[in-house]
Enzyme design. Structure first.
Site, mmCIF file in Angstrom:
data_model
loop_
_atom_site.group_PDB
_atom_site.id
_atom_site.type_symbol
_atom_site.label_atom_id
_atom_site.label_comp_id
_atom_site.label_asym_id
_atom_site.label_seq_id
_atom_site.Cartn_x
_atom_site.Cartn_y
_atom_site.Cartn_z
ATOM 1 N N GLU A 53 0.792 -1.208 -0.180
ATOM 2 C CA GLU A 53 -0.031 -0.159 -0.117
ATOM 3 C C GLU A 53 1.033 1.312 -0.061
ATOM 4 O O GLU A 53 0.869 1.927 1.035
ATOM 5 C CB GLU A 53 -1.018 0.171 1.273
ATOM 6 C CG GLU A 53 -1.995 -1.119 1.280
ATOM 7 C CD GLU A 53 -2.969 -1.190 2.209
ATOM 8 O OE1 GLU A 53 -2.553 -0.647 3.287
ATOM 9 O OE2 GLU A 53 -3.950 -1.981 1.839
ATOM 10 N N GLU A 74 -5.417 -8.576 -1.139
ATOM 11 C CA GLU A 74 -6.177 -8.413 0.160
ATOM 12 C C GLU A 74 -7.550 -8.122 -0.044
ATOM 13 O O GLU A 74 -8.007 -7.197 -0.960
ATOM 14 C CB GLU A 74 -5.497 -7.182 0.918
ATOM 15 C CG GLU A 74 -4.388 -7.554 1.638
ATOM 16 C CD GLU A 74 -3.711 -6.339 2.552
ATOM 17 O OE1 GLU A 74 -4.720 -5.784 3.086
ATOM 18 O OE2 GLU A 74 -2.593 -6.055 2.694
HETATM 19 C C1 BG6 Z 1 -4.424 -3.142 4.751
HETATM 20 C C2 BG6 Z 1 -2.913 -3.843 5.249
HETATM 21 O O1 BG6 Z 1 -4.470 -1.666 5.039
HETATM 22 O O2 BG6 Z 1 -5.485 -3.546 5.525
HETATM 23 C C3 BG6 Z 1 -3.169 -4.810 6.213
HETATM 24 O O3 BG6 Z 1 -2.164 -4.161 4.301
HETATM 25 C C4 BG6 Z 1 -4.123 -4.584 7.087
HETATM 26 O O4 BG6 Z 1 -1.850 -4.975 6.784
HETATM 27 C C5 BG6 Z 1 -5.469 -4.593 6.516
HETATM 28 O O5 BG6 Z 1 -4.426 -5.637 8.205
HETATM 29 C C6 BG6 Z 1 -6.880 -4.601 7.172
HETATM 30 O O6 BG6 Z 1 -6.766 -3.573 8.106
HETATM 31 P P1 BG6 Z 1 -7.058 -3.669 9.599
HETATM 32 O O7 BG6 Z 1 -6.883 -2.230 9.958
HETATM 33 O O8 BG6 Z 1 -8.701 -4.092 9.792
HETATM 34 O O9 BG6 Z 1 -6.073 -4.715 10.097
#
Ligand code: BG6
Length: 469
Positions: A173, A366
Site C-alpha cells: 500500500e 487483500e
Molecule cells: C491493509 C493492510 O490496509 O488492511 C493490512 O495492508 C491490514 O496490513 C488490512 O491488516 C486490514 O486493516 P485492519 O486495520 O483491519 O487490520
C-alpha cells in the site's frame, strides 16, 4: 477462471509471526506500537515500555506454528500464500552489510514448506515493518540512504530465494503514506516540519527503491515477477453534478499517482501538478529519471476493502460523513462493525478501472471482512456473514475476469488466519478462515480452529470458483 489462477490467502509478518526477538531479529516500527481499539488510537512509544501491551510481539505465533498453519492452508487447497519478510529478521538494524543467517533460514523453511504443498509464495518486501533503527538513526525514508539499505536487503533475499519465490511485491500500500505516514513510511514528524514535503520526499525514495528492486530481481532471475501494491477502491461522484464528477476523478487520480510512477516509469502530470500546487520541491538526482524508467513493475497488486464517495458540499444538500479513509457515506451500502462500507460491485468496477488504466496483470492480494467472531461450543465459528461477503466479492471478481476480460493473476483472502489488526491492534477484528484463540490482551491458548468459511473456501478453490454456494 484460468487453471493457474492463484487462489489463496494473505498475511503480513508483523501481524502474525510473533517471536519479535527470536533468531537475532531487531525491533521494527510495529514493535513499539501499543494495542488500540475502534475508539482509541494505537500509540507509538519511544522504545518498549512494559506498562503497555504490544500485540505484534506475539502476533498469532506463526513463527512457531507455521508448519501446522501451512498444512491447514494446503488442506483448503491454497495455490498461493502471500506473506512478507520482516526486514528486521534479515537486517536487524537495517544498515548492516551482512544479512542475519538465522532470519534467512527461517524464511527458507517457510517457503520450502509452501512448495512442499505446491503453494506459490507471494512475498512482500516491506509490509509496514521496517527496522526501527532506520527511523531513529536516519529519519526513515526522508533520507536517501534508505534506498541503498533497501537494495542491500533485496539483494540478500533475492539471491537466497531466487529458486523458491517467483512473485514479489515491493511496498505494501505504497499510496497509504499520505494519510498514514508511520506504518508505510516510518515517518515521525518534528515540530513545525512541512509534512507534505517530507512525505513526498520519502515517496520519491521509496519509488527509487522499488524500481531498483525490480531491476535487481530481473537480473538475478529473469523469471521473477515484481509487483507494485496499492490501496484501492474507487471514489464515486456524489451526484452527476459535473463538480462532483470532477472531484471524484481527481481523487482517483491522486490515489493512483504513486502507482502511476511504478507502472509507467515516470511522474504523471497529476502528481507534478499536485507537487507544484503544494509548493513541494523534491530533492532528486540526475539519474533518478532513468532509474524509474528501468524499474517498471511487472504486475499491480492491490487491496480492496471499500469504495468511497467524493463530492462538493453545496448548500441545501444533506451530506453525511462516513467512511474511514475519508469521503462521504454511500447510502446504498452497508458497513461492517468498523464502519468500512461493503461494495462487491465496486470490486468489479475497480478491477476494470485499474486494468483500463494500466493494461498489466492485476492481483487482488487483500480482501476480506473484519468481524468480531464468536467461538461457539465444540469450537465452531459460524461465520456465514464472512461467507456472504466473500461470495459476493468473488462473484464480481469473476464477472470482471470472465465477462470484462480483466487479466487477473489471483485472489488472496486477507488475514486467512486470524491476526493482529494493523489499524487498531485488536485481535477481535478477525478476518480469518481459521480462528486463533487469542484475545486483545494476548490471553489464550493460540490454538487454531477451522471456521465455517474454511470449508466453504475449500469448495470454492476446488471448483476453481464455480461452486460459490
Ligand atoms: C491493509 C493492510 O490496509 O488492511 C493490512 O495492508 C491490514 O496490513 C488490512 O491488516 C486490514 O486493516 P485492519 O486495520 O483491519 O487490520
Amino acid at each position: 477462471m484460468k487453471n493457474n489462477f492463484l487462489w489463496g490467502g494473505a498475511v503480513a509478518a508483523n501481524q502474525c509471526e510473533g517471536g519479535y526477538l527470536e533468531g537475532g531479529k531487531g525491533l521494527s516500527i510495529m514493535d513499539v506500537m501499543t494495542a488500540g481499539s475502534k475508539e482509541k488510537k494505537r500509540v507509538i512509544t519511544d522504545g518498549i515500555n512494559y506498562e503497555y501491551y504490544y500485540p505484534n510481539h506475539d502476533g498469532n505465533k506463526f513463527f512457531y506454528q507455521y508448519k501446522e498453519d501451512i498444512k491447514l492452508f494446503a488442506e483448503m487447497g491454497f495455490k498461493a500464500f502471500r506473506t512478507s519478510i520482516a526486514w528486521t529478521r534479515i537486517f536487524p538494524n537495517g544498515d548492516e552489510l551482512e544479512p542475519n543467517e538465522e532470519g534467512l533460514k527461517f524464511y527458507e523453511s517457510v517457503f520450502k514448506e509452501c512448495r512442499k504443498y505446491g503453494i506459490e509464495p507471494v512475498v512482500t518486501l516491506s509490509h509496514y515493518e521496517m527496522p526501527l533503527h532506520l527511523v531513529k538513526a536516519y529519519g526513515s525514508w526522508r533520507n536517501r540512504k534508505l534506498v541503498n539499505f533497501f537494495e542491500n536487503y533485496c539483494h540478500a533475499v533475492f539471491h537466497r530465494f531466487k529458486d523458491l519465490v517467483k512473485y514479489w511485491i515491493t511496498f505494501n500500500e505504497i499510496n497509504a503514506i499520505e494519510f498514514m505516514p508511520y506504518m508505510p513510511g516510518g515517518l515521525i514528524f518534528e515540530e513545525g516540519e512541512n509534512r507534505k514535503q517530507t512525505i513526498y520526499q520519502a515517496v520519491h525514495h521509496q519509488l527509487l527503491a522499488s524500481a531498483k528492486a525490480v531491476k535487481l530481481a530481473h537480473k538475478i532471475n529473469p523469471d521473477m515477477k515484481v509487483g507494485g501494491m496499492a490501496l484501492f477502491g474507487l471514489n464515486y461522484p456524489m451526484t452527476c453534478h459535473p463538480e462532483d464528477v470532477l472531484k471524484a476523478e481527481k481523487k482517483n487520480n491522486h490515489f493512483l499517482a504513486i502507482t502511476d510512477v511504478q507502472v509507467r516509469g515516470y511522474y504523471p502530470n497529476t502528481l507534478i501538478a499536485h507537487l507544484k500546487d503544494e509548493k513541494i520541491k523534491l530533492e532528486t538526482k540526475a539519474e533518478d529519471e532513468q532509474t524509474l524508467k528501468e524499474g517498471k513493475v511487472d504486475f499491480l497488486s492491490f487491496s480492496y476493502y471499500m469504495t468511497l464517495v467524493e463530492g462538493v458540499e453545496r448548500e441545501g444538500e444533506n451530506i453525511a460523513k462516513g467512511n474511514m479513509v475519508a469521503g462521504f457515506a454511500n447510502p446504498y451500502l452497508e458497513a461492517n462493525e468498523w464502519g468500512w462500507q461493503i461494495d462487491p460491485i465496486g470490486l468489479r468496477t475497480s478491477l476494470n478501472y485499474l486494468y483500463n488504466r494500466y493494461q498489466i496483470p492485476l492481483f487482488i492480494v487483500e480482501n476480506g471482512l473484519g468481524a468480531a467472531d464468536t467461538l461457539e461450543e465444540c469450537n465452531i465459528v459460524n461465520d456465514d456473514y464472512r461467507i456472504d461477503y466473500m461470495r459476493d466479492h468473488i462473484r464480481e471478481m469473476k464477472n470482471a475476469v470472465e465477462d470484462d476480460g480483466v487479466d487477473l493473476l489471483g485472489y488472496t483472502a486477507w488475514g486467512c488466519i486470524d491476526l493482529v489488526s494493523a489499524g487498531t491492534g485488536e485481535m477481535k477484528k478477525r478476518y480469518g478462515l481459521i480462528y486463533v484463540d487469542k484475545d486483545d490482551e494476548g490471553n489464550g491458548s493460540y490454538a487454531r480452529y477451522k471456521k465455517k468459511s474454511f470449508h466453504w473456501y475449500k469448495k470454492v478453490i476446488e471448483s476453481n470458483g464455480e461452486d460459490l454456494q
